[in-house]
Motif scaffolding. Sequence first.
Motif, PDB file in Angstrom:
ATOM      1  N   PHE A 274       1.028  -1.035   0.074  1.00 55.24           N
ATOM      2  CA  PHE A 274       0.097  -0.312   0.183  1.00 55.24           C
ATOM      3  C   PHE A 274       0.558   1.192   0.306  1.00 55.24           C
ATOM      4  CE2 PHE A 274      -3.408  -2.919   2.683  1.00 55.24           C
ATOM      5  CZ  PHE A 274      -4.012  -3.349   1.478  1.00 55.24           C
ATOM      6  N   ALA A 275       0.107   2.581  -0.060  1.00 57.41           N
ATOM      7  CA  ALA A 275       1.036   3.482  -0.630  1.00 57.41           C
ATOM      8  C   ALA A 275       1.442   4.260   1.309  1.00 57.41           C
ATOM      9  CB  ALA A 275       0.228   4.820  -0.903  1.00 57.41           C
ATOM     10  N   ARG A 276       2.643   4.863   1.468  1.00 55.57           N
ATOM     11  CA  ARG A 276       2.773   5.335   2.868  1.00 55.57           C
ATOM     12  C   ARG A 276       2.746   6.951   2.667  1.00 55.57           C
ATOM     13  NH1 ARG A 276       6.099   0.059   4.841  1.00 55.57           N
ATOM     14  NH2 ARG A 276       4.559  -1.442   4.286  1.00 55.57           N
ATOM     15  N   ILE A 277       3.093   7.785   3.801  1.00 58.52           N
ATOM     16  CA  ILE A 277       3.216   8.435   4.020  1.00 58.52           C
ATOM     17  C   ILE A 277       3.455   9.026   5.428  1.00 58.52           C
ATOM     18  CG2 ILE A 277       2.339   9.558   1.475  1.00 58.52           C
ATOM     19  CD1 ILE A 277       0.088  10.757   3.437  1.00 58.52           C
ATOM     20  N   THR A 278       4.600   9.648   5.613  1.00 59.83           N
ATOM     21  CA  THR A 278       4.976  10.725   6.587  1.00 59.83           C
ATOM     22  C   THR A 278       3.461  11.465   7.134  1.00 59.83           C
ATOM     23  OG1 THR A 278       6.282  12.118   5.782  1.00 59.83           O
ATOM     24  CG2 THR A 278       7.022  10.279   6.646  1.00 59.83           C
ATOM     25  N   TYR A 279       2.742  11.062   8.706  1.00 55.48           N
ATOM     26  CA  TYR A 279       2.312  12.527   9.436  1.00 55.48           C
ATOM     27  C   TYR A 279       2.614  13.814   8.371  1.00 55.48           C
ATOM     28  CZ  TYR A 279       0.199  15.824  12.507  1.00 55.48           C
ATOM     29  OH  TYR A 279      -0.780  17.346  12.903  1.00 55.48           O
ATOM     30  N   LYS A 280       3.832  14.527   8.981  1.00 52.57           N
ATOM     31  CA  LYS A 280       4.666  15.537   8.014  1.00 52.57           C
ATOM     32  C   LYS A 280       4.057  15.846   6.804  1.00 52.57           C
ATOM     33  CE  LYS A 280       9.021  18.098   7.892  1.00 52.57           C
ATOM     34  NZ  LYS A 280       9.123  17.820   6.282  1.00 52.57           N
ATOM     35  N   GLU A 281       3.942  15.009   5.801  1.00 52.55           N
ATOM     36  CA  GLU A 281       3.691  14.647   4.169  1.00 52.55           C
ATOM     37  C   GLU A 281       1.952  14.585   4.239  1.00 52.55           C
ATOM     38  OE1 GLU A 281       4.123  12.156   0.371  1.00 52.55           O
ATOM     39  OE2 GLU A 281       4.868  11.749   2.373  1.00 52.55           O
ATOM     40  N   ALA A 282       2.008  14.056   5.246  1.00 52.63           N
ATOM     41  CA  ALA A 282       0.680  14.480   4.905  1.00 52.63           C
ATOM     42  C   ALA A 282      -0.190  15.827   5.430  1.00 52.63           C
ATOM     43  CB  ALA A 282      -0.215  13.307   5.900  1.00 52.63           C
ATOM     44  N   LEU A 307      -6.682  12.531   1.897  1.00 58.38           N
ATOM     45  CA  LEU A 307      -5.567  12.190   1.379  1.00 58.38           C
ATOM     46  C   LEU A 307      -6.188  10.635   0.526  1.00 58.38           C
ATOM     47  CD1 LEU A 307      -4.005  13.114   4.796  1.00 58.38           C
ATOM     48  CD2 LEU A 307      -3.228  13.545   2.448  1.00 58.38           C
ATOM     49  N   ALA A 308      -6.565   9.958   0.871  1.00 62.27           N
ATOM     50  CA  ALA A 308      -6.725   8.542  -0.160  1.00 62.27           C
ATOM     51  C   ALA A 308      -7.628   8.975  -0.849  1.00 62.27           C
ATOM     52  CB  ALA A 308      -8.181   8.228   1.135  1.00 62.27           C
ATOM     53  N   ASN A 309      -7.986   9.916  -1.597  1.00 64.02           N
ATOM     54  CA  ASN A 309      -8.479  10.176  -2.889  1.00 64.02           C
ATOM     55  C   ASN A 309      -6.819  10.612  -3.697  1.00 64.02           C
ATOM     56  OD1 ASN A 309     -10.754   9.664  -2.743  1.00 64.02           O
ATOM     57  ND2 ASN A 309     -11.183  12.419  -2.734  1.00 64.02           N
ATOM     58  N   GLN A 310      -6.263  10.726  -3.530  1.00 63.03           N
ATOM     59  CA  GLN A 310      -4.231  10.891  -3.990  1.00 63.03           C
ATOM     60  C   GLN A 310      -4.251   9.654  -4.440  1.00 63.03           C
ATOM     61  OE1 GLN A 310      -2.129  13.643  -2.052  1.00 63.03           O
ATOM     62  NE2 GLN A 310      -4.054  15.107  -1.635  1.00 63.03           N
ATOM     63  N   PHE A 311      -4.229   8.547  -3.892  1.00 67.41           N
ATOM     64  CA  PHE A 311      -4.021   7.400  -4.311  1.00 67.41           C
ATOM     65  C   PHE A 311      -5.204   6.413  -4.728  1.00 67.41           C
ATOM     66  CE2 PHE A 311      -2.130   9.264  -1.078  1.00 67.41           C
ATOM     67  CZ  PHE A 311      -0.280   9.203  -1.132  1.00 67.41           C
ATOM     68  N   ASP A 312      -4.751   5.034  -5.421  1.00 67.86           N
ATOM     69  CA  ASP A 312      -5.742   3.788  -5.429  1.00 67.86           C
ATOM     70  C   ASP A 312      -5.398   2.598  -4.668  1.00 67.86           C
ATOM     71  OD1 ASP A 312      -5.795   5.491  -8.104  1.00 67.86           O
ATOM     72  OD2 ASP A 312      -3.739   3.557  -9.077  1.00 67.86           O
ATOM     73  N   THR A 313      -4.587   2.453  -3.456  1.00 68.41           N
ATOM     74  CA  THR A 313      -4.601   1.853  -2.940  1.00 68.41           C
ATOM     75  C   THR A 313      -5.322   2.591  -1.200  1.00 68.41           C
ATOM     76  OG1 THR A 313      -2.081   1.787  -1.906  1.00 68.41           O
ATOM     77  CG2 THR A 313      -3.064  -0.147  -3.601  1.00 68.41           C
ATOM     78  N   ILE A 317      -0.849   6.183   6.630  1.00 68.72           N
ATOM     79  CA  ILE A 317       0.195   7.594   7.237  1.00 68.72           C
ATOM     80  C   ILE A 317       0.825   7.203   8.559  1.00 68.72           C
ATOM     81  CG2 ILE A 317      -0.217   9.790   8.100  1.00 68.72           C
ATOM     82  CD1 ILE A 317      -3.479   9.838   7.043  1.00 68.72           C
ATOM     83  N   THR A 318       2.458   7.378   8.585  1.00 63.31           N
ATOM     84  CA  THR A 318       3.033   7.159   9.709  1.00 63.31           C
ATOM     85  C   THR A 318       3.775   7.679  10.184  1.00 63.31           C
ATOM     86  OG1 THR A 318       4.865   7.155   8.153  1.00 63.31           O
ATOM     87  CG2 THR A 318       3.502   5.080   7.233  1.00 63.31           C
ATOM     88  N   HIS A 319       4.199   7.802  11.529  1.00 64.70           N
ATOM     89  CA  HIS A 319       5.191   9.164  12.581  1.00 64.70           C
ATOM     90  C   HIS A 319       4.331  10.115  12.733  1.00 64.70           C
ATOM     91  CE1 HIS A 319       8.112   6.248   9.855  1.00 64.70           C
ATOM     92  NE2 HIS A 319       9.095   6.372  11.120  1.00 64.70           N
ATOM     93  N   TRP A 320       3.342   9.938  13.735  1.00 60.92           N
ATOM     94  CA  TRP A 320       2.691  10.844  14.220  1.00 60.92           C
ATOM     95  C   TRP A 320       3.388  11.585  15.120  1.00 60.92           C
ATOM     96  CZ3 TRP A 320      -3.203  11.573  12.668  1.00 60.92           C
ATOM     97  CH2 TRP A 320      -3.238  11.050  12.221  1.00 60.92           C
ATOM     98  N   PRO A 321       2.738  12.793  15.755  1.00 59.52           N
ATOM     99  CA  PRO A 321       3.631  13.867  16.761  1.00 59.52           C
ATOM    100  C   PRO A 321       2.830  12.849  17.725  1.00 59.52           C
ATOM    101  CG  PRO A 321       2.450  14.908  15.225  1.00 59.52           C
ATOM    102  CD  PRO A 321       2.038  13.260  14.563  1.00 59.52           C
ATOM    103  N   LYS A 322       3.951  12.654  18.973  1.00 60.62           N
ATOM    104  CA  LYS A 322       4.040  12.012  20.266  1.00 60.62           C
ATOM    105  C   LYS A 322       2.914  12.902  20.772  1.00 60.62           C
ATOM    106  CE  LYS A 322       7.065  13.217  23.222  1.00 60.62           C
ATOM    107  NZ  LYS A 322       8.254  13.160  24.621  1.00 60.62           N
ATOM    108  N   ASP A 323       2.705  13.889  20.999  1.00 52.20           N
ATOM    109  CA  ASP A 323       1.015  14.555  21.649  1.00 52.20           C
ATOM    110  C   ASP A 323       0.274  14.143  21.660  1.00 52.20           C
ATOM    111  OD1 ASP A 323       3.936  15.157  23.127  1.00 52.20           O
ATOM    112  OD2 ASP A 323       3.226  17.140  22.403  1.00 52.20           O
ATOM    113  N   ILE A 324      -0.048  13.673  19.855  1.00 54.68           N
ATOM    114  CA  ILE A 324      -1.926  13.342  20.040  1.00 54.68           C
ATOM    115  C   ILE A 324      -1.825  11.443  19.112  1.00 54.68           C
ATOM    116  CG2 ILE A 324      -1.860  15.392  18.646  1.00 54.68           C
ATOM    117  CD1 ILE A 324      -2.070  14.538  16.180  1.00 54.68           C
ATOM    118  N   LYS A 325      -0.693  10.561  20.560  1.00 52.83           N
ATOM    119  CA  LYS A 325      -1.376   9.387  20.208  1.00 52.83           C
ATOM    120  C   LYS A 325      -1.130   9.061  21.890  1.00 52.83           C
ATOM    121  CE  LYS A 325      -2.132   8.721  16.635  1.00 52.83           C
ATOM    122  NZ  LYS A 325      -3.214   8.076  15.439  1.00 52.83           N
ATOM    123  N   ALA A 326      -1.785   7.233  22.012  1.00 54.21           N
ATOM    124  CA  ALA A 326      -1.143   6.734  22.967  1.00 54.21           C
ATOM    125  C   ALA A 326      -0.010   7.376  23.623  1.00 54.21           C
ATOM    126  CB  ALA A 326      -2.557   5.880  22.802  1.00 54.21           C
TER     127      ALA A 326
END
Length: 429
Positions: A274-282, A307-313, A317-326
């Motif tokens: 599948f496609a992969r982008i970082t949170y920063k790139e998102a 963002l989903a509409n920009q890809f076929d698969t 979305i990887t590498h999110w900010p620590k402060d908004i994740k568990a």
Amino acid sequence: MKPTIHTIGNHAGEEVTIGCWLANKRSSGKIAFMQLRDGTGFIQGVVVKAEVGEELFQQVKGLGQESSLYVTGVVQADDRAPSGYELTVKNVEVIQHAEDYPITPKEHGTEFLMDHRHLWIRSSKQHAVLRIRDVIINATYRFYHERGFTKVDPPILTANSAEGTTELFHTKYFDEDAFLSQSGQLYMEAAAMAFQRVYSFGPTFRAEKSKTRRHLIEFWMIEPEMAFVDHEESLEIQEEYVSYLAQAVLNEAKAELKVLGRDTEQLEKIKAPFARITYKEAIERLQAKDYEIKWGEDLGAPHETELANQFDTPVFITHWPKDIKAFYMKPDPENEDVVLCADLIAPEGYGEIIGGSQRIDDYSLMEERFKEHDLSDDAYRWYLQLREYGSVPHSGFGLGLERTVAWLSGTEHVRETIPFPRLLNRLYP
């Protein structure tokens, strides 16, 4: 076993008797057409007046929708029929004559249909969605069994929250407080230290006051946890799993997809990688499309759809900010402001279907996170001990069953992907 509509092709040219319900009917002066269902499928029964006699023909014409029947007839191949077969009816035995069935072929409002959910699930489209749900469930068991995972069942009543949130249903457990589980993840981490690769599949509860088409109060989660697996390998397992589910639906639910009018070309695109982008790139991609969003803010439904509409698969979305994740997510060694995690966003506006991460395996860091998030040492002591006795790198994720069913079946609202949905203002039926 007795013949069913699902297996009726094995009896072409034979006379069979099936137990069924009358979904609909129409008639002319000499022929009546019965739309029959038996829970395994739908088939048309053709009643010719000259062959069955006046009495039986009139009895058929007088039957109410959803009357229960034993219908005897000869199985005939018919390329025009959705199932490929129809039944030339010889006899009809009425089990119970139903009158004034509430759900008629006319249009009904959503609230009316939800009030009659116990009957609505009999209709062809609702039946198809829930059959696809069953295909996905069975494919899930096969996928993990074939790969050496052990199924472990975490508790539904817990003394704590998996993610430190307040969106919990409170109850009393004799003389102490308890909550309905919002995730089995913490317990699955413990199980992974015993069995290496495990998964759970069960109900979870979120007291979230949301009315969107993506949210339920009670929903089902598939939650694998894997010892000795890092973030990258976890992503590979996730995309392999989702691809496996898509192929299962394509191969095992052809009739149901046809009933729903699902565009199968979209499902055929669901193949790893599948496609992969970082949170920063998102964030950068969204800003380029004039969305007002800044680094550190969570993504909403419109952002995910864009963002989903920009890809076929599907897209990770990887590498999110620590402060908004568990609290339990492992920081990226190369940038400790972000964590080794990913959300998997489904195409066609269906949003996040998987959330996962590599977990913190360092005792001191987890202890630090406990303090930062003001987590009760008494309630979470056992979870911290997992880092004290033989800690290893490990990762896991959770897939929401209802969102996945909605996406793969092409169903707009998740309330139709679970037999009896629990919504913000609905606890009936």
